[in-house]
Scaffold this motif. Structure first.
Motif, PDB file in Angstrom:
ATOM      1  N   PRO A   1       0.815  -1.224   0.000  1.00  0.00           N
ATOM      2  CA  PRO A   1       0.000   0.000   0.000  1.00  0.00           C
ATOM      3  C   PRO A   1       0.847   1.272   0.000  1.00  0.00           C
ATOM      4  O   PRO A   1       0.326   2.355  -0.292  1.00  0.00           O
ATOM      5  CB  PRO A   1      -0.839  -0.119   1.271  1.00  0.00           C
ATOM      6  CG  PRO A   1      -0.091  -1.055   2.144  1.00  0.00           C
ATOM      7  CD  PRO A   1       0.644  -1.989   1.223  1.00  0.00           C
ATOM      8  N   ASN A   2       2.124   1.167   0.300  1.00  0.00           N
ATOM      9  CA  ASN A   2       2.989   2.348   0.244  1.00  0.00           C
ATOM     10  C   ASN A   2       3.109   2.892  -1.179  1.00  0.00           C
ATOM     11  O   ASN A   2       3.489   4.042  -1.374  1.00  0.00           O
ATOM     12  CB  ASN A   2       4.378   2.024   0.802  1.00  0.00           C
ATOM     13  CG  ASN A   2       4.332   1.804   2.285  1.00  0.00           C
ATOM     14  OD1 ASN A   2       3.608   2.487   3.003  1.00  0.00           O
ATOM     15  ND2 ASN A   2       5.073   0.824   2.750  1.00  0.00           N
ATOM     16  N   LEU A   3       2.798   2.071  -2.165  1.00  0.00           N
ATOM     17  CA  LEU A   3       2.789   2.537  -3.548  1.00  0.00           C
ATOM     18  C   LEU A   3       1.723   3.611  -3.772  1.00  0.00           C
ATOM     19  O   LEU A   3       1.795   4.364  -4.730  1.00  0.00           O
ATOM     20  CB  LEU A   3       2.523   1.375  -4.508  1.00  0.00           C
ATOM     21  CG  LEU A   3       3.615   0.324  -4.618  1.00  0.00           C
ATOM     22  CD1 LEU A   3       3.110  -0.881  -5.388  1.00  0.00           C
ATOM     23  CD2 LEU A   3       4.838   0.908  -5.299  1.00  0.00           C
ATOM     24  N   LEU A   4       0.735   3.655  -2.875  1.00  0.00           N
ATOM     25  CA  LEU A   4      -0.387   4.571  -3.031  1.00  0.00           C
ATOM     26  C   LEU A   4      -0.233   5.857  -2.224  1.00  0.00           C
ATOM     27  O   LEU A   4      -1.154   6.650  -2.142  1.00  0.00           O
ATOM     28  CB  LEU A   4      -1.687   3.877  -2.608  1.00  0.00           C
ATOM     29  CG  LEU A   4      -1.984   2.560  -3.314  1.00  0.00           C
ATOM     30  CD1 LEU A   4      -3.241   1.937  -2.749  1.00  0.00           C
ATOM     31  CD2 LEU A   4      -2.089   2.770  -4.807  1.00  0.00           C
ATOM     32  N   LYS A   5       0.928   6.064  -1.649  1.00  0.00           N
ATOM     33  CA  LYS A   5       1.133   7.251  -0.821  1.00  0.00           C
ATOM     34  C   LYS A   5       2.071   8.225  -1.539  1.00  0.00           C
ATOM     35  O   LYS A   5       3.064   7.819  -2.131  1.00  0.00           O
ATOM     36  CB  LYS A   5       1.717   6.856   0.541  1.00  0.00           C
ATOM     37  CG  LYS A   5       0.743   5.990   1.305  1.00  0.00           C
ATOM     38  CD  LYS A   5       1.320   5.594   2.636  1.00  0.00           C
ATOM     39  CE  LYS A   5       0.294   4.695   3.354  1.00  0.00           C
ATOM     40  NZ  LYS A   5       0.852   4.025   4.479  1.00  0.00           N
ATOM     41  N   GLU A   6       1.722   9.490  -1.448  1.00  0.00           N
ATOM     42  CA  GLU A   6       2.581  10.508  -2.047  1.00  0.00           C
ATOM     43  C   GLU A   6       3.735  10.846  -1.133  1.00  0.00           C
ATOM     44  O   GLU A   6       3.576  10.919   0.087  1.00  0.00           O
ATOM     45  CB  GLU A   6       1.775  11.781  -2.282  1.00  0.00           C
ATOM     46  CG  GLU A   6       1.211  11.904  -3.665  1.00  0.00           C
ATOM     47  CD  GLU A   6       0.567  13.243  -3.910  1.00  0.00           C
ATOM     48  OE1 GLU A   6       1.297  14.219  -4.077  1.00  0.00           O
ATOM     49  OE2 GLU A   6      -0.662  13.280  -3.922  1.00  0.00           O
ATOM     50  N   ASN A   7       4.893  11.043  -1.713  1.00  0.00           N
ATOM     51  CA  ASN A   7       6.024  11.511  -0.912  1.00  0.00           C
ATOM     52  C   ASN A   7       6.027  13.053  -0.950  1.00  0.00           C
ATOM     53  O   ASN A   7       5.272  13.660  -1.705  1.00  0.00           O
ATOM     54  CB  ASN A   7       7.343  10.900  -1.393  1.00  0.00           C
ATOM     55  CG  ASN A   7       7.757  11.358  -2.794  1.00  0.00           C
ATOM     56  OD1 ASN A   7       7.342  12.422  -3.254  1.00  0.00           O
ATOM     57  ND2 ASN A   7       8.545  10.548  -3.469  1.00  0.00           N
ATOM     58  N   PRO A   8       6.848  13.727  -0.150  1.00  0.00           N
ATOM     59  CA  PRO A   8       6.823  15.178  -0.074  1.00  0.00           C
ATOM     60  C   PRO A   8       7.087  15.874  -1.411  1.00  0.00           C
ATOM     61  O   PRO A   8       6.684  17.013  -1.600  1.00  0.00           O
ATOM     62  CB  PRO A   8       7.935  15.511   0.923  1.00  0.00           C
ATOM     63  CG  PRO A   8       8.142  14.266   1.702  1.00  0.00           C
ATOM     64  CD  PRO A   8       7.761  13.140   0.809  1.00  0.00           C
ATOM     65  N   ASN A   9       7.730  15.235  -2.362  1.00  0.00           N
ATOM     66  CA  ASN A   9       8.013  15.844  -3.647  1.00  0.00           C
ATOM     67  C   ASN A   9       6.834  15.777  -4.609  1.00  0.00           C
ATOM     68  O   ASN A   9       6.924  16.218  -5.744  1.00  0.00           O
ATOM     69  CB  ASN A   9       9.217  15.169  -4.319  1.00  0.00           C
ATOM     70  CG  ASN A   9      10.462  15.270  -3.470  1.00  0.00           C
ATOM     71  OD1 ASN A   9      10.597  16.212  -2.690  1.00  0.00           O
ATOM     72  ND2 ASN A   9      11.353  14.309  -3.609  1.00  0.00           N
TER      73      ASN A   9
END
Length: 168
Positions: free
Chosen positions: A156-164
């Motif tokens: 599910p981490n594939l579905l999270k936006e990073n700060p950039n």
């Protein structure tokens, strides 16, 4: 695809495809046979649903229909959608909700197999009764197993936006 998740998408797709391959024959092959006082009746999942409706047990028929036909199909559709679109960065909130739905319904995945086990246990009490699982129950169990493994392999981490602003 991110270097931290190189296998998540391909594993999810492979396990989902395997479950889909088993899904179709699981619904066409007989699920179980019941012999009661010498009369043998073999039924598919759909045939069992029809019998339940005709006998007035439509709430149970609805549960079996949802748990055996609708939910596995939608869970597979969601897993394919998530795996195929996970890294495009669009509709992240929707994808997270869909992922959470697949996780929530996962615990209901074995409902039919448990119902079959309970039915076998109850009917084994009678000396003139025999209940036997058929090919459809094995195939359905494989659908459930591969769907659960597909869901577990999706990160599910594939579905999270990073700060950039990019998908992680």
């Amino acid at each position: 695809m991110d270097k931290n998740h190189p296998k998540s998408i391909s594993l999810t797709l492979a396990f989902s495809l395997t479950a889909l391959i088993f899904y179709l024959p699981a619904n066409f092959f007989p699920f179980m046979s019941i012999e009661l006082y010498g009369n043998r009746n073999t039924s598919t999942i759909w045939g069992g649903i029809v019998v339940l409706v005709e006998s007035g047990s439509w709430p149970i028929a609805l549960i079996v229909f949802l748990a055996s036909i609708v939910i596995p199909f939608f869970k597979l559709a969601i897993l394919f959608y998530l795996a195929l679109t996970a890294t495009n960065g669009k509709h992240l909130q929707l994808k997270l909700k869909l992922y959470n739905i697949t996780e929530a319904i996962g615990r209901w995945s074995m409902l039919d197999i448990f119902l079959l086990a309970v039915l076998v246990a109850i009917l084994k009490l009678g000396p003139w009764t025999t209940v036997e699982p058929q090919m459809g129950s094995l195939l359905f169990a494989l659908v459930v197993i591969f769907t659960m493994v597909a869901s577990a392999s999706f990160d599910p981490n594939l579905l999270k936006e990073n700060p950039n602003g990019k998908v992680s």
